[in-house]
Design an enzyme around this catalytic site. Structure first.
Site, PDB file in Angstrom:
ATOM      1  CG  HIS A 312       4.665  24.562 -15.796  1.00 31.37           C
ATOM      2  ND1 HIS A 312       4.397  24.758 -14.459  1.00 31.37           N
ATOM      3  CD2 HIS A 312       4.643  25.790 -16.350  1.00 31.37           C
ATOM      4  CE1 HIS A 312       4.252  26.051 -14.218  1.00 31.37           C
ATOM      5  NE2 HIS A 312       4.393  26.696 -15.358  1.00 31.37           N
ATOM      6  CD1 TRP A 532       0.469  14.882 -12.350  1.00 27.88           C
ATOM      7  CD2 TRP A 532       2.646  15.364 -12.321  1.00 27.88           C
ATOM      8  NE1 TRP A 532       1.147  13.754 -12.744  1.00 27.88           N
ATOM      9  CE2 TRP A 532       2.490  14.010 -12.736  1.00 27.88           C
ATOM     10  CE3 TRP A 532       3.930  15.879 -12.240  1.00 27.88           C
ATOM     11  CZ2 TRP A 532       3.557  13.186 -13.041  1.00 27.88           C
ATOM     12  CZ3 TRP A 532       5.001  15.068 -12.554  1.00 27.88           C
ATOM     13  CH2 TRP A 532       4.807  13.738 -12.942  1.00 27.88           C
ATOM     14  CG  HIS A 533       2.755  22.326 -12.415  1.00 25.66           C
ATOM     15  ND1 HIS A 533       4.069  22.689 -12.678  1.00 25.66           N
ATOM     16  CD2 HIS A 533       2.801  21.555 -11.298  1.00 25.66           C
ATOM     17  CE1 HIS A 533       4.860  22.150 -11.762  1.00 25.66           C
ATOM     18  NE2 HIS A 533       4.110  21.457 -10.915  1.00 25.66           N
ATOM     19  CB  SER A 534      -4.168  21.330 -14.691  1.00 24.28           C
ATOM     20  OG  SER A 534      -3.669  20.108 -15.218  1.00 24.28           O
TER      21      SER A 534
END
Length: 613
Positions: A312, A532-534
């Protein structure tokens, strides 16, 4: 430990396996489990337990995150983006911003209907979403749970920026309205106070290790921290164990000795969107060309391994705040008197600034017709094909953070708030692949794709304009922190700088010229980064469509090997990914238990709900 045998080996200690695998399996004492995590433990560490400390983990010298550096990107003006990911027991749950956000129902329905994964619809997953949480915000809501281990509340303090954002929204944007539950799955586009993964009684972070692992007696579970999993071992096409070695970051001076662990029944890879595809590729599972180039013997050709990287994309725009405002800046700036004051309150009753993340208000935002006209033609096709048929899908999350989120080495800030927004379903995707057959600490070939798609850039431009209109109306607003905003010309109507007071709510919106839009786009390409939404790099899709695992999380072409973490997401979700990661863990645990023949407790029936779409 040079060699040992277990029933189940979990390669990577990402938190998503913990929620259900441990409670289900630890009471089956005849089965033994090995968990191998590359990072350290976080047990009883105030920097992890106290929610307000989360920025500590993004410091360059952090020992609980690993910084993945992407390729230099033409779309970012030659910048190489950096993406931190949790590297500790509990993964992201131990270091994230504690922001409680759930996906839209249609996101999970897409997993089932678009990607063909039976059992992964919103109706299938809702009981598991309820199971994991105790929703302390409001009783009796049908889509929330009230007896789970992870606590959800508003935290220990309500900051001025959050309160003012909602007050301004009620006057400035009367078309969207307010909701008490922005995470009920079935609707969006309403302003709300924002919940957090924080226990209102203790003021502590609701992470997985402290609520599923550390609080249990794990006699048959061995957790090994500070060790890399090099690869999965196969006997023909069946996974029979793993090779692992010490992480020199936590075991300096250790010999580069390869250890082996054997799995009688199953190997589960759970190392996240970066670690899981890397383990598979080093094990001989991946693109034929990549494996050949690196001299790795191919076990099975799966070209989808490491592809479909999604995130994101976020931008933080900081503003000066009134000196009387409560912000997290004194804590981040290590102001000893302030930290001592708030620590005493936190220790006394779990309240105060340390029991807060600064994220107190926001909206899952969808555009109306006039907004679509402002966003422009670059986004229109995406809107018509993807968003218009799914009215529960927002395009942005936008809200306040009572904190300066920027480079403190270049800007000195005492009190600040930030307007942040991130794209919920970016068009751009990337990849992550290994560069070395043997060196597990070698940098990855990583391209996140930020700024590659014009649809995404168009949404970011709207996010900046929309967010700034809110910011300059908040009573706490004292101007823009100019170094962190677009370099509009001083003569422009959009020029930024310090102010003594906000504008009236009735003030006309800022007019942006064509040159202003050019400057804004340049700014976006300079500033856009990770949320930080891998996810997505071992996608749960059909094999012919680039999939890596099937709907029971089995890796295609081999036996006895599953992937259970955010890397299996076939499509993105309109939410911070913690709740999705937990529900993947819960679902994965059920599948693992079924495969191992372990009796399960009866599952909670899903409440009968009528989707408000």
């Amino acid at each position: 430990m040079r060699h040992a045998t277990y029933d189940l080996i979990i390669a990577g200690g990402q938190f998503i396996v913990g929620p259900a695998v441990f409670p289900t399996l630890i009471h089956s004492h005849s089965r033994t489990i090995l968990v191998i995590e590359a990072g350290p433990t976080t047990r009883d560490d105030p920097l992890h337990v106290q929610p307000a400390r989360y920025l500590y983990h993004l410091r360059p010298d952090s020992t609980t995150v690993k910084f993945q550096v992407g390729r230099e990107s033409a779309a970012l003006g030659g910048r190489a983006p950096v993406v931190p990911c949790g590297q500790c027991l509990g993964g992201g749950s131990s270091v994230n911003f504690t922001m409680y956000t759930r996906a839209s129902a249609s996101d999970y329905d897409d997993w089932a209907n678009v990607y063909g994964n039976k059992g992964w619809s919103s109706a299938d997953l809702l009981p598991l979403l309820r199971k994991c949480e105790t929703y302390q915000v409001q009783p009796g809501l049908p889509t929330h749970g009230y007896s789970g281990p992870l606590k959800v509340s508003y935290g220990g303090l309500y900051t001025e920026a959050g309160q003012e954002f909602l007050e301004v929204a009620a006057q400035y944007d009367k078309t969207r309205g307010h909701t008490d539950d922005p995470n009920g799955l079935y609707e969006c586009n309403k302003y709300s106070r924002w919940p957090k993964w924080i226990d209102v009684k203790t003021g502590t972070r609701s992470d997985v290790p402290h609520h599923y692992i550390f609080n249990q007696e794990l006699k048959n579970v061995h957790i090994l921290t500070g060790y890399h999993v090099k690869k999965v071992i196969f006997d023909g096409k069946r996974a029979t164990g793993v090779q692992y070695l010490a992480n020199t970051r936590f075991h300096p001076g250790s010999k580069p000795e390869i250890c082996t662990a054997t799995a009688r029944r199953l190997v589960v890879v759970s190392a996240g969107a970066f670690g899981s595809p890397a383990i598979l590729e080093r094990s001989g599972i991946g693109s034929k060309e990549l494996l050949r180039r690196l001299g790795i013997d191919q076990v099975v050709e799966l070209p989808g391994v490491g592809e479909n990287y999604q995130d994101h994309q976020i931008i933080f725009t900081p503003y000066l705040a009134a000196e009387t405002s409560h912000t997290l800046d004194p804590i981040v700036n290590d102001h000893k008197a302030e930290i001592e004051k708030w620590t005493k309150q936190w220790q006394a009753n779990g309240s105060g600034l340390l029991a807060n993340n600064g994220l107190d208000a926001g909206i899952k935002l969808r555009p109306f017709k006039k907004d679509l006209d402002m966003i422009g033609q670059d986004f229109r096709k995406r809107w018509l094909q993807y968003y218009a048929p799914a009215p529960d899908k927002p395009v942005l999350w936008l809200g306040t953070v009572s904190l300066f989120l920027g480079d403190r080495s270049t800007v000195s800030v005492d009190k600040s708030f930030t307007i942040a927004w991130y794209l919920q379903h970016p068009v751009s995707v990337g990849h992550v692949h290994i560069r070395s057959r043997d060196d597990v600490e070698s940098p990855l070939d990583f391209h996140p794709g930020y700024g590659d798609a014009p649809e995404d850039v168009a949404l970011h431009k709207w996010g900046y304009k929309r967010g700034r209109e809110f910011a300059r109306r908040l009573p706490s607003y004292r101007g823009e922190i100019a170094a962190c905003h677009p370099a509009f010309a001083p003569t422009s109507k959009a020029a930024v700088g310090k102010r003594t007071s906000p504008v009236p709510v009735t003030e006309p919106d800022i007019e942006y010229s064509a040159e202003d839009d050019r400057v804004l786009e340049e700014y976006i390409r300079q500033m856009v980064g990770t949320t930080w939404h891998s996810m997505g790099t071992c996608a749960m899709k059909k094999r012919a469509e680039g999939g890596v695992v099937d709907s029971r999380l089995n890796v295609y072409g081999v036996e006895g090997l599953k992937v259970i973490d955010l890397s299996i997401c076939p499509g993105n979700v309109a939410a911070n990914t913690y709740s999705t990661a937990v529900v993947i863990g819960e679902k994965g645990a059920i599948i693992v238990a079924e495969d191992l023949g372990i009796p399960l407790e009866s599952q909670e029936p899903a409440p009968v709900l009528k989707a408000r779409l």
